[in-house]
Scaffold this motif. Structure first.
Motif, PDB file in Angstrom:
ATOM      1  N   TYR A 139      36.256  78.384  77.183  1.00  0.00           N
ATOM      2  CA  TYR A 139      35.262  77.645  76.413  1.00  0.00           C
ATOM      3  C   TYR A 139      34.758  76.414  77.152  1.00  0.00           C
ATOM      4  O   TYR A 139      35.498  75.748  77.871  1.00  0.00           O
ATOM      5  CB  TYR A 139      35.846  77.265  75.049  1.00  0.00           C
ATOM      6  N   ASP A 140      33.471  76.147  76.946  1.00  0.00           N
ATOM      7  CA  ASP A 140      32.818  75.030  77.629  1.00  0.00           C
ATOM      8  C   ASP A 140      32.932  73.725  76.858  1.00  0.00           C
ATOM      9  O   ASP A 140      32.961  72.647  77.457  1.00  0.00           O
ATOM     10  CB  ASP A 140      31.319  75.331  77.825  1.00  0.00           C
ATOM     11  N   TYR A 141      32.923  73.810  75.547  1.00  0.00           N
ATOM     12  CA  TYR A 141      32.877  72.609  74.735  1.00  0.00           C
ATOM     13  C   TYR A 141      33.855  72.738  73.582  1.00  0.00           C
ATOM     14  O   TYR A 141      33.899  73.775  72.919  1.00  0.00           O
ATOM     15  CB  TYR A 141      31.461  72.380  74.192  1.00  0.00           C
ATOM     16  N   TRP A 142      34.604  71.673  73.365  1.00  0.00           N
ATOM     17  CA  TRP A 142      35.592  71.630  72.293  1.00  0.00           C
ATOM     18  C   TRP A 142      35.221  70.559  71.283  1.00  0.00           C
ATOM     19  O   TRP A 142      34.805  69.458  71.662  1.00  0.00           O
ATOM     20  CB  TRP A 142      36.972  71.315  72.858  1.00  0.00           C
ATOM     21  N   GLY A 143      35.362  70.882  70.013  1.00  0.00           N
ATOM     22  CA  GLY A 143      35.157  69.888  68.991  1.00  0.00           C
ATOM     23  C   GLY A 143      36.308  68.899  68.945  1.00  0.00           C
ATOM     24  O   GLY A 143      37.353  69.118  69.563  1.00  0.00           O
ATOM     25  N   PRO A 144      36.144  67.827  68.199  1.00  0.00           N
ATOM     26  CA  PRO A 144      37.175  66.786  68.127  1.00  0.00           C
ATOM     27  C   PRO A 144      38.374  67.163  67.273  1.00  0.00           C
ATOM     28  O   PRO A 144      39.411  66.509  67.346  1.00  0.00           O
ATOM     29  CB  PRO A 144      36.439  65.597  67.518  1.00  0.00           C
TER      30      PRO A 144
ATOM     31  N   VAL B  13      46.166  70.224  63.651  1.00  0.00           N
ATOM     32  CA  VAL B  13      44.767  69.894  63.904  1.00  0.00           C
ATOM     33  C   VAL B  13      44.081  71.182  64.330  1.00  0.00           C
ATOM     34  O   VAL B  13      44.565  71.877  65.238  1.00  0.00           O
ATOM     35  CB  VAL B  13      44.628  68.819  64.988  1.00  0.00           C
ATOM     36  N   TYR B  14      42.995  71.485  63.673  1.00  0.00           N
ATOM     37  CA  TYR B  14      42.256  72.719  63.933  1.00  0.00           C
ATOM     38  C   TYR B  14      40.991  72.394  64.725  1.00  0.00           C
ATOM     39  O   TYR B  14      40.259  71.456  64.390  1.00  0.00           O
ATOM     40  CB  TYR B  14      41.906  73.411  62.623  1.00  0.00           C
ATOM     41  N   TYR B  15      40.762  73.195  65.757  1.00  0.00           N
ATOM     42  CA  TYR B  15      39.636  72.983  66.660  1.00  0.00           C
ATOM     43  C   TYR B  15      38.754  74.233  66.719  1.00  0.00           C
ATOM     44  O   TYR B  15      39.264  75.351  66.665  1.00  0.00           O
ATOM     45  CB  TYR B  15      40.125  72.702  68.076  1.00  0.00           C
ATOM     46  N   CYS B  16      37.454  74.016  66.906  1.00  0.00           N
ATOM     47  CA  CYS B  16      36.597  75.111  67.335  1.00  0.00           C
ATOM     48  C   CYS B  16      36.044  74.757  68.714  1.00  0.00           C
ATOM     49  O   CYS B  16      35.989  73.594  69.099  1.00  0.00           O
ATOM     50  CB  CYS B  16      35.482  75.404  66.335  1.00  0.00           C
ATOM     51  N   ALA B  17      35.681  75.792  69.438  1.00  0.00           N
ATOM     52  CA  ALA B  17      35.173  75.631  70.788  1.00  0.00           C
ATOM     53  C   ALA B  17      34.055  76.636  71.010  1.00  0.00           C
ATOM     54  O   ALA B  17      34.033  77.701  70.380  1.00  0.00           O
ATOM     55  CB  ALA B  17      36.287  75.834  71.803  1.00  0.00           C
ATOM     56  N   SER B  18      33.138  76.317  71.918  1.00  0.00           N
ATOM     57  CA  SER B  18      31.957  77.166  72.118  1.00  0.00           C
ATOM     58  C   SER B  18      31.763  77.500  73.592  1.00  0.00           C
ATOM     59  O   SER B  18      32.136  76.751  74.489  1.00  0.00           O
ATOM     60  CB  SER B  18      30.710  76.452  71.588  1.00  0.00           C
ATOM     61  N   THR B  19      31.150  78.659  73.807  1.00  0.00           N
ATOM     62  CA  THR B  19      30.698  79.067  75.128  1.00  0.00           C
ATOM     63  C   THR B  19      29.625  80.123  74.938  1.00  0.00           C
ATOM     64  O   THR B  19      29.527  80.742  73.873  1.00  0.00           O
ATOM     65  CB  THR B  19      31.853  79.620  75.982  1.00  0.00           C
TER      66      THR B  19
ATOM     67  N   ILE C 193      32.465  81.569  69.581  1.00  0.00           N
ATOM     68  CA  ILE C 193      33.180  80.445  68.992  1.00  0.00           C
ATOM     69  C   ILE C 193      34.636  80.829  68.803  1.00  0.00           C
ATOM     70  O   ILE C 193      34.935  81.891  68.233  1.00  0.00           O
ATOM     71  CB  ILE C 193      32.580  80.052  67.630  1.00  0.00           C
ATOM     72  N   GLY C 194      35.506  79.999  69.292  1.00  0.00           N
ATOM     73  CA  GLY C 194      36.933  80.223  69.122  1.00  0.00           C
ATOM     74  C   GLY C 194      37.522  79.184  68.190  1.00  0.00           C
ATOM     75  O   GLY C 194      37.052  78.043  68.126  1.00  0.00           O
ATOM     76  N   TRP C 195      38.543  79.606  67.451  1.00  0.00           N
ATOM     77  CA  TRP C 195      39.292  78.691  66.595  1.00  0.00           C
ATOM     78  C   TRP C 195      40.713  78.557  67.158  1.00  0.00           C
ATOM     79  O   TRP C 195      41.344  79.575  67.516  1.00  0.00           O
ATOM     80  CB  TRP C 195      39.360  79.205  65.167  1.00  0.00           C
ATOM     81  N   PHE C 196      41.200  77.331  67.170  1.00  0.00           N
ATOM     82  CA  PHE C 196      42.523  77.016  67.692  1.00  0.00           C
ATOM     83  C   PHE C 196      43.191  76.014  66.760  1.00  0.00           C
ATOM     84  O   PHE C 196      42.523  75.384  65.937  1.00  0.00           O
ATOM     85  CB  PHE C 196      42.418  76.379  69.089  1.00  0.00           C
ATOM     86  N   ARG C 197      44.479  75.854  66.912  1.00  0.00           N
ATOM     87  CA  ARG C 197      45.163  74.791  66.192  1.00  0.00           C
ATOM     88  C   ARG C 197      46.304  74.257  67.053  1.00  0.00           C
ATOM     89  O   ARG C 197      46.823  74.949  67.929  1.00  0.00           O
ATOM     90  CB  ARG C 197      45.692  75.267  64.840  1.00  0.00           C
ATOM     91  N   GLN C 198      46.662  73.018  66.783  1.00  0.00           N
ATOM     92  CA  GLN C 198      47.787  72.417  67.485  1.00  0.00           C
ATOM     93  C   GLN C 198      48.599  71.594  66.496  1.00  0.00           C
ATOM     94  O   GLN C 198      48.094  70.635  65.908  1.00  0.00           O
ATOM     95  CB  GLN C 198      47.328  71.543  68.654  1.00  0.00           C
ATOM     96  N   ALA C 199      49.834  71.999  66.306  1.00  0.00           N
ATOM     97  CA  ALA C 199      50.754  71.278  65.439  1.00  0.00           C
ATOM     98  C   ALA C 199      51.479  70.215  66.249  1.00  0.00           C
ATOM     99  O   ALA C 199      51.607  70.333  67.478  1.00  0.00           O
ATOM    100  CB  ALA C 199      51.746  72.251  64.818  1.00  0.00           C
ATOM    101  N   PRO C 200      51.969  69.188  65.596  1.00  0.00           N
ATOM    102  CA  PRO C 200      52.683  68.123  66.312  1.00  0.00           C
ATOM    103  C   PRO C 200      53.840  68.676  67.123  1.00  0.00           C
ATOM    104  O   PRO C 200      54.653  69.458  66.611  1.00  0.00           O
ATOM    105  CB  PRO C 200      53.181  67.218  65.180  1.00  0.00           C
TER     106      PRO C 200
END
Length: 126
Positions: free
Chosen positions: A113-118, A94-100, A34-41
């Motif tokens: 990662y295969d799947y990203w959360g909203p 916005v903070y995201y988690c993703a899975s593989t 599981i990875g954690w990411f973020r994206q600011a405006p």
């Protein structure tokens, strides 16, 4: 693929803490990275860190985050957490988690990662 979804975002004041969760409805996160990411405006997506859920090993990509952010898993391996302390306005994103898929003993660094959360919004503002 194991679909994941984030929760726990909100509005906090500078210096406060917040814990985000990453879960999968009806499925365990065991055998997942599981990875954690973020994206600011207006900014590119930033990778924060990752965890091998099977063995619990974690990695934070930015040494600047170490000491403020930690990644952990629940005892049942059904959830992964991003715990954030000493939040600053520049942590607003916005903070995201993703899975593989990831086997026990393998590093979670550099995964695709295969799947990203909203995503879940975190706003740090006084």
């Amino acid at each position: 693929q194991v679909p994941v979804v984030e929760s726990g975002g909100g509005v906090v004041k500078p210096g406060e803490s917040l814990s985000l969760s990453c879960t999968s409805s009806g499925a365990t996160l065991d055998s997942q990275g599981i990875g954690w990411f973020r994206q600011a405006p207006g900014k590119q997506r930033e990778r924060l860190g990752c965890i091998n859920v099977a063995d619990g090993t974690t990695y934070l990509y930015d040494s600047f985050l170490r000491g403020r952010f930690t990644i952990s898993r629940g005892n049942s391996k059904n959830a992964v957490y991003l715990q954030m302390h000493g939040l600053r306005p520049e942590d607003t994103a916005v903070y995201y988690c993703a899975s593989t898929g990831l086997q026990y003993g393998m590093s979670c660094r550099g995964l695709t990662y295969d799947y990203w959360g909203p995503g879940t919004q975190v706003t740090v503002s006084s």
